[in-house]
Design a protein around this motif. Structure first.
Motif, PDB file in Angstrom:
ATOM      1  N   ALA A  61       0.819  -1.214   0.000  1.00 59.28           N
ATOM      2  CA  ALA A  61       0.000   0.000   0.000  1.00 59.28           C
ATOM      3  C   ALA A  61       0.849   1.260   0.000  1.00 59.28           C
ATOM      4  CB  ALA A  61      -0.925  -0.009   1.216  1.00 59.28           C
ATOM      5  N   GLY A  62       2.101   1.149  -0.374  1.00 58.72           N
ATOM      6  CA  GLY A  62       2.981   2.308  -0.441  1.00 58.72           C
ATOM      7  C   GLY A  62       4.094   2.221   0.579  1.00 58.72           C
ATOM      8  N   GLU A  63       5.246   2.760   0.211  1.00 57.74           N
ATOM      9  CA  GLU A  63       6.368   2.802   1.131  1.00 57.74           C
ATOM     10  C   GLU A  63       6.337   4.118   1.900  1.00 57.74           C
ATOM     11  OE1 GLU A  63       9.874   2.318  -1.132  1.00 57.74           O
ATOM     12  OE2 GLU A  63       9.400   0.281  -1.803  1.00 57.74           O
ATOM     13  N   GLY A  64       6.796   4.071   3.135  1.00 59.52           N
ATOM     14  CA  GLY A  64       6.786   5.282   3.934  1.00 59.52           C
ATOM     15  C   GLY A  64       7.177   5.011   5.372  1.00 59.52           C
ATOM     16  N   ASP A  65       6.906   5.975   6.227  1.00 59.92           N
ATOM     17  CA  ASP A  65       7.273   5.878   7.634  1.00 59.92           C
ATOM     18  C   ASP A  65       6.042   6.031   8.513  1.00 59.92           C
ATOM     19  OD1 ASP A  65      10.087   5.700   7.141  1.00 59.92           O
ATOM     20  OD2 ASP A  65      10.071   7.852   6.711  1.00 59.92           O
ATOM     21  N   VAL A  66       6.057   5.315   9.623  1.00 56.74           N
ATOM     22  CA  VAL A  66       4.985   5.406  10.610  1.00 56.74           C
ATOM     23  C   VAL A  66       5.442   6.317  11.747  1.00 56.74           C
ATOM     24  CG1 VAL A  66       3.482   4.144  12.200  1.00 56.74           C
ATOM     25  CG2 VAL A  66       4.238   3.062  10.055  1.00 56.74           C
ATOM     26  N   SER A  67       4.609   7.288  12.089  1.00 57.18           N
ATOM     27  CA  SER A  67       4.919   8.168  13.223  1.00 57.18           C
ATOM     28  C   SER A  67       3.780   8.106  14.235  1.00 57.18           C
ATOM     29  CB  SER A  67       5.125   9.612  12.752  1.00 57.18           C
ATOM     30  OG  SER A  67       3.940  10.128  12.158  1.00 57.18           O
ATOM     31  N   HIS A  68       4.085   8.540  15.463  1.00 57.91           N
ATOM     32  CA  HIS A  68       3.102   8.516  16.552  1.00 57.91           C
ATOM     33  C   HIS A  68       3.092   9.900  17.204  1.00 57.91           C
ATOM     34  CE1 HIS A  68       0.558   7.048  19.628  1.00 57.91           C
ATOM     35  NE2 HIS A  68       1.479   6.818  20.555  1.00 57.91           N
ATOM     36  N   PRO A  69       2.501  10.885  16.493  1.00 59.60           N
ATOM     37  CA  PRO A  69       2.601  12.280  16.954  1.00 59.60           C
ATOM     38  C   PRO A  69       1.805  12.610  18.202  1.00 59.60           C
ATOM     39  CG  PRO A  69       1.161  12.131  15.039  1.00 59.60           C
ATOM     40  CD  PRO A  69       1.776  10.780  15.215  1.00 59.60           C
ATOM     41  N   GLN A  70       0.784  11.832  18.522  1.00 63.49           N
ATOM     42  CA  GLN A  70      -0.011  12.093  19.719  1.00 63.49           C
ATOM     43  C   GLN A  70      -0.134  10.803  20.532  1.00 63.49           C
ATOM     44  OE1 GLN A  70      -3.143  14.124  17.121  1.00 63.49           O
ATOM     45  NE2 GLN A  70      -3.504  15.123  19.089  1.00 63.49           N
ATOM     46  N   CYS A  71       0.013  10.931  21.854  1.00 57.63           N
ATOM     47  CA  CYS A  71       0.002   9.751  22.718  1.00 57.63           C
ATOM     48  C   CYS A  71      -0.620  10.097  24.057  1.00 57.63           C
ATOM     49  CB  CYS A  71       1.430   9.221  22.910  1.00 57.63           C
ATOM     50  SG  CYS A  71       1.540   7.748  23.940  1.00 57.63           S
ATOM     51  N   GLU A  72      -1.536   9.275  24.524  1.00 61.19           N
ATOM     52  CA  GLU A  72      -2.164   9.511  25.822  1.00 61.19           C
ATOM     53  C   GLU A  72      -1.146   9.415  26.950  1.00 61.19           C
ATOM     54  OE1 GLU A  72      -5.638   7.229  26.631  1.00 61.19           O
ATOM     55  OE2 GLU A  72      -6.753   8.034  24.945  1.00 61.19           O
ATOM     56  N   ALA A  73      -0.137   8.584  26.765  1.00 61.80           N
ATOM     57  CA  ALA A  73       0.899   8.450  27.791  1.00 61.80           C
ATOM     58  C   ALA A  73       1.685   9.734  27.972  1.00 61.80           C
ATOM     59  CB  ALA A  73       1.845   7.300  27.438  1.00 61.80           C
ATOM     60  N   SER A  74       1.626  10.616  26.955  1.00 62.42           N
ATOM     61  CA  SER A  74       2.331  11.895  27.033  1.00 62.42           C
ATOM     62  C   SER A  74       1.401  13.051  27.357  1.00 62.42           C
ATOM     63  CB  SER A  74       3.050  12.166  25.701  1.00 62.42           C
ATOM     64  OG  SER A  74       3.997  11.150  25.434  1.00 62.42           O
TER      65      SER A  74
END
Length: 232
Positions: free
Chosen positions: A193-206
């Motif tokens: 489904a495409g090459e790319g990067d996974v990011s996690h910009p928002q997190c409840e732990a933060s």
């Protein structure tokens, strides 16, 4: 393995989780802690070395056998205890991400991978992305049964509210959330489904009110696609 987390015992975690998820976590831990050269285990005091290599401890190996012999679901509190234990390690993000990839690989199954391997060119890229996100959403719901899980409209990402961040050990920088990063990465890779990067910009732990993961496709992977297209 005892459920010794205070939060794991106070009713914070609801529901049950397929046994293959905690099993995948412990198998990943075991694999990463197993040296390529077994002689490394003989070079230092064995008891000291096993403390560094939790995945080879008798407690973990016994738990792996227990999960392998069990066909059903495990209480979320028990899985939360495992997450908290693993989150204490320096290499926790790698362990969780690898676990996510393993879980996804097993969920798609051999027949599904064969079909995608030979038939992916017949499926438009936009549809492959929809299928990949649906796979991610399905696994996320099993991983965190008490959460609200949805695909973020216009953000080509996944949003989870309540449940997973706690399971992923709040207070440890959301390290356990990397399991979703691994699930997304493996899903997009398998569905091509495409090459790319996974990011996690928002997190409840933060401190955020929800967790959000985003898959950023590289322009070269899909010159003419709209990266904001996602299923509802």
């Amino acid at each position: 393995m005892p459920v010794d987390s205070p939060r794991a015992q106070d009713g914070t975690f609801e529901g049950e989780i397929p046994v293959r998820i905690p099993l995948a976590l412990l198998l990943t831990l075991k694999d990463l802690d197993t040296p390529e050269d077994p002689r490394e285990l003989e070079e230092v005091d064995l008891s000291l070395n096993l403390r560094r290599r939790l995945g080879l401890s008798s407690v973990v190996l016994k738990q792996i056998r227990r999960y392998e012999d069990y066909d059903g679901d495990v209480g979320a509190a028990e899985v939360a205890s495992l997450f908290e234990l693993i989150a204490k390690r320096i290499d926790a993000p790698e362990i969780f991400a690898s676990t996510g990839r393993r879980v996804t690989h097993e969920a798609i199954g051999r027949n599904g991978r064969v079909t995608l391997r030979f038939g992916w060119r017949l499926i438009p890229l936009g549809l492959r992305r929809i299928l990949a996100w649906r796979r991610v959403k399905k696994i996320a719901r099993r991983l965190s049964p008490s959460s609200e899980v949805r695909i973020a409209k216009g953000m080509h990402g996944l949003v989870i509210e309540r449940g997973l961040p706690a399971l992923s050990t709040a207070g440890k920088g959301g390290r356990g959330c990397e399991i979703l990063s691994g699930i997304i990465d493996e899903s997009f890779r398998t569905y091509r489904a495409g090459e790319g990067d996974v990011s996690h910009p928002q997190c409840e732990a933060s401190g955020d009110d929800h967790c959000r993961w985003v898959f950023e496709a590289t322009p070269s992977a899909d010159p003419g696609a709209n990266p904001s297209t996602t299923p509802d």
